[in-house]
Design a protein around this motif. Sequence first.
Motif, PDB file in Angstrom:
ATOM      1  N   GLY A   1     153.052 -10.705  50.406  1.00  0.00           N
ATOM      2  CA  GLY A   1     154.128 -10.765  49.417  1.00  0.00           C
ATOM      3  C   GLY A   1     153.750 -11.539  48.173  1.00  0.00           C
ATOM      4  N   LEU A   2     152.462 -11.435  47.778  1.00  0.00           N
ATOM      5  CA  LEU A   2     151.963 -12.219  46.647  1.00  0.00           C
ATOM      6  C   LEU A   2     151.403 -11.320  45.557  1.00  0.00           C
ATOM      7  CD1 LEU A   2     150.020 -15.011  48.579  1.00  0.00           C
ATOM      8  CD2 LEU A   2     152.265 -15.219  47.481  1.00  0.00           C
TER       9      LEU A   2
ATOM     10  N   ASP B   1     158.041  -6.933  42.926  1.00  0.00           N
ATOM     11  CA  ASP B   1     159.451  -7.294  43.099  1.00  0.00           C
ATOM     12  C   ASP B   1     159.567  -8.816  43.114  1.00  0.00           C
ATOM     13  OD1 ASP B   1     162.082  -7.653  43.734  1.00  0.00           O
ATOM     14  OD2 ASP B   1     162.074  -6.395  45.535  1.00  0.00           O
ATOM     15  N   TRP B   2     159.882  -9.394  41.965  1.00  0.00           N
ATOM     16  CA  TRP B   2     159.945 -10.848  41.844  1.00  0.00           C
ATOM     17  C   TRP B   2     161.145 -11.444  42.566  1.00  0.00           C
ATOM     18  CZ3 TRP B   2     155.443 -12.347  40.342  1.00  0.00           C
ATOM     19  CH2 TRP B   2     154.710 -11.586  39.440  1.00  0.00           C
ATOM     20  N   SER B   3     162.097 -10.606  42.950  1.00  0.00           N
ATOM     21  CA  SER B   3     163.306 -11.086  43.630  1.00  0.00           C
ATOM     22  C   SER B   3     163.268 -10.864  45.134  1.00  0.00           C
ATOM     23  CB  SER B   3     164.546 -10.390  43.048  1.00  0.00           C
ATOM     24  OG  SER B   3     164.654 -10.628  41.662  1.00  0.00           O
TER      25      SER B   3
ATOM     26  N   PHE C   1     159.486 -17.125  43.500  1.00  0.00           N
ATOM     27  CA  PHE C   1     159.232 -17.042  42.064  1.00  0.00           C
ATOM     28  C   PHE C   1     160.524 -17.262  41.273  1.00  0.00           C
ATOM     29  CE2 PHE C   1     156.370 -14.196  44.406  1.00  0.00           C
ATOM     30  CZ  PHE C   1     155.163 -14.853  44.174  1.00  0.00           C
ATOM     31  N   PRO C   2     161.072 -18.479  41.359  1.00  0.00           N
ATOM     32  CA  PRO C   2     162.370 -18.749  40.724  1.00  0.00           C
ATOM     33  C   PRO C   2     162.338 -18.621  39.200  1.00  0.00           C
ATOM     34  CG  PRO C   2     161.354 -20.787  41.523  1.00  0.00           C
ATOM     35  CD  PRO C   2     160.569 -19.657  42.104  1.00  0.00           C
ATOM     36  N   SER C   3     161.181 -18.808  38.579  1.00  0.00           N
ATOM     37  CA  SER C   3     161.121 -18.654  37.125  1.00  0.00           C
ATOM     38  C   SER C   3     161.508 -17.248  36.690  1.00  0.00           C
ATOM     39  CB  SER C   3     159.711 -18.972  36.610  1.00  0.00           C
ATOM     40  OG  SER C   3     159.409 -20.336  36.777  1.00  0.00           O
ATOM     41  N   LEU C   4     161.278 -16.286  37.565  1.00  0.00           N
ATOM     42  CA  LEU C   4     161.562 -14.892  37.246  1.00  0.00           C
ATOM     43  C   LEU C   4     162.823 -14.371  37.921  1.00  0.00           C
ATOM     44  CD1 LEU C   4     157.877 -13.702  37.513  1.00  0.00           C
ATOM     45  CD2 LEU C   4     159.205 -13.840  35.419  1.00  0.00           C
ATOM     46  N   SER C   5     163.207 -14.965  39.060  1.00  0.00           N
ATOM     47  CA  SER C   5     164.340 -14.435  39.808  1.00  0.00           C
ATOM     48  C   SER C   5     165.605 -15.282  39.716  1.00  0.00           C
ATOM     49  CB  SER C   5     163.963 -14.283  41.288  1.00  0.00           C
ATOM     50  OG  SER C   5     163.645 -15.553  41.854  1.00  0.00           O
TER      51      SER C   5
ATOM     52  N   THR D   1     167.657  -9.048  34.574  1.00  0.00           N
ATOM     53  CA  THR D   1     167.980  -8.566  33.224  1.00  0.00           C
ATOM     54  C   THR D   1     166.961  -7.569  32.690  1.00  0.00           C
ATOM     55  OG1 THR D   1     169.045 -10.681  32.731  1.00  0.00           O
ATOM     56  CG2 THR D   1     168.467  -9.276  30.852  1.00  0.00           C
ATOM     57  N   PHE D   2     165.675  -7.845  32.888  1.00  0.00           N
ATOM     58  CA  PHE D   2     164.638  -7.039  32.253  1.00  0.00           C
ATOM     59  C   PHE D   2     163.881  -6.130  33.210  1.00  0.00           C
ATOM     60  CE2 PHE D   2     165.028 -10.911  29.600  1.00  0.00           C
ATOM     61  CZ  PHE D   2     165.544 -10.300  28.451  1.00  0.00           C
ATOM     62  N   GLY D   3     164.199  -6.175  34.492  1.00  0.00           N
ATOM     63  CA  GLY D   3     163.583  -5.255  35.448  1.00  0.00           C
ATOM     64  C   GLY D   3     162.083  -5.356  35.477  1.00  0.00           C
ATOM     65  N   ASN D   4     161.403  -4.197  35.334  1.00  0.00           N
ATOM     66  CA  ASN D   4     159.945  -4.206  35.465  1.00  0.00           C
ATOM     67  C   ASN D   4     159.232  -4.881  34.290  1.00  0.00           C
ATOM     68  OD1 ASN D   4     160.366  -2.254  33.519  1.00  0.00           O
ATOM     69  ND2 ASN D   4     159.097  -0.694  34.486  1.00  0.00           N
ATOM     70  N   LEU D   5     159.971  -5.260  33.262  1.00  0.00           N
ATOM     71  CA  LEU D   5     159.382  -6.001  32.142  1.00  0.00           C
ATOM     72  C   LEU D   5     159.672  -7.503  32.227  1.00  0.00           C
ATOM     73  CD1 LEU D   5     160.075  -3.536  29.212  1.00  0.00           C
ATOM     74  CD2 LEU D   5     157.824  -4.437  29.828  1.00  0.00           C
ATOM     75  N   ALA D   6     160.123  -7.960  33.371  1.00  0.00           N
ATOM     76  CA  ALA D   6     160.511  -9.368  33.517  1.00  0.00           C
ATOM     77  C   ALA D   6     159.363 -10.311  33.185  1.00  0.00           C
ATOM     78  CB  ALA D   6     161.015  -9.625  34.940  1.00  0.00           C
ATOM     79  N   PHE D   7     158.173 -10.042  33.726  1.00  0.00           N
ATOM     80  CA  PHE D   7     157.050 -10.942  33.492  1.00  0.00           C
ATOM     81  C   PHE D   7     156.655 -10.943  32.023  1.00  0.00           C
ATOM     82  CE2 PHE D   7     152.826 -12.630  33.386  1.00  0.00           C
ATOM     83  CZ  PHE D   7     152.783 -13.549  34.415  1.00  0.00           C
ATOM     84  N   THR D   8     156.659  -9.771  31.400  1.00  0.00           N
ATOM     85  CA  THR D   8     156.290  -9.670  29.982  1.00  0.00           C
ATOM     86  C   THR D   8     157.257 -10.461  29.109  1.00  0.00           C
ATOM     87  OG1 THR D   8     155.299  -7.484  30.341  1.00  0.00           O
ATOM     88  CG2 THR D   8     155.897  -8.065  28.083  1.00  0.00           C
ATOM     89  N   PHE D   9     158.554 -10.284  29.332  1.00  0.00           N
ATOM     90  CA  PHE D   9     159.546 -11.013  28.527  1.00  0.00           C
ATOM     91  C   PHE D   9     159.442 -12.513  28.761  1.00  0.00           C
ATOM     92  CE2 PHE D   9     161.457  -6.983  27.539  1.00  0.00           C
ATOM     93  CZ  PHE D   9     162.131  -7.213  26.350  1.00  0.00           C
TER      94      PHE D   9
END
Length: 430
Positions: free
Chosen positions: A179-180, A230-232, A237-241, A255-263
């Motif tokens: 899961g990493l 899947d960051w959630s 990964f609380p910074s993203l989820s 909020t940003f779905g598959n662009l979460a890391f990019t945003f």
Amino acid sequence: MSDGPTYGFDTLQIHAGARPDPATGARQTPIYQSTAYVFRDADHAAALFNLQEVGYIYSRLTNPTVAVLQERLATLEGGVGAVCCSSGHAAQIMALFPLMGPGKNVVASTRLYGGTVTQFSQTIKRFGWSAKFVDFDDLDALRDAIDDDTRAVFCESVANPGGYVTDVRAVADVADAAGLPLIVDNTSATPYLCQPISQGATLVVHSTTKYLTGNGTVTGGCIVDSGKFDWSASDKFPSLSAPEPAYHGLKFHETFGNLAFTFHGIAIGLRDLGMTMNPQAAHYTLMGIETLSLRMQRHVENAVKVATWLEDDPRVDYVTYAGLPSSPYADRAKRCYPKGTGGLFTVALKGGYDACVKFVDSLEIFSHVANLGDTRSLVIHSASTTHRQLTPEQQQAAGAGPNVVRISIGIEDADDLIRDLDQALEKACG
């Protein structure tokens, strides 16, 4: 470029992300040398700062020239988005930043650039992070190294300096089972020779300084987001989820779905770490990428010819190039890197340390520099320079022992390179 047909790599490396300038019609992407951008009105400014609208605020965060490069690299790597920054080392920190926290660790390959080993073994300790180094040929050891505090797995596709090739798919399977996210440094291979995302990588990092720019003019880095993780799925990964206090509780993944890391990389990473790529650097890199496939083909062609000659020379102990039939990684290279394994390898001289130093000093066409991936052929003695901070054991594990010279083969005439190597070997070894 419009949605519709699927374009080939050679077309995308020229056109992806780029459109004629709407103000002037300029066909080449302009250098937008501006720190700030005028808002339409107060509501527009508020929407941008609240991440409700995408646009340009301040060039520490976003810049039109850099944005073209980000889109081009994301396209070539098969990702959904990318964040460019000031160097390859900056890209590594920015890739880890949303994933790590005090007491957390990253499991990394032993075959890494010496500066990365130092960054991971020493510098990240100041953030309360740590790294475990494992031979990624031993997948059981990789599995055993992962624990409850591991937040990422890290490797290089084609490792600097030895040209070792990683089985990205096999490593990705281990990371997936845990899961990493898997982070792959694809600097030496480039997306022309390897697309780690298609083999299961979550994030791809680059030192754009190297083959992508290809002309030794500017430094830069990039993180490409696959958009597939899947960051959630867990609370790792609380910074993203989890709710982000700086944006009134906004959840990036929700909020940003598959662009979460990019945003997150732009809105938090660049905002707070400030590792910004300047627009002129982006411009030089865009121009370099336009010929990437042509250059990589020549790098590979020359490297095979030169490495074959060196391997047959009695003054040479061994050559590490995975593109040689004698390499222990030859089968893996053919399977995972069918277009070739790049222009980077090491050569061990029978004369040892002293011969290596004399050899480097005697070369004429090869430039003695701390860089790789240039159109010019480059050379360096890693043990006394790029890997100097490592222990002897770490140097050996990284393929940078005292009897080893790193060679980055350029796109010159291969016969000229061989003649230069021959005369330098004669002076160094007799």
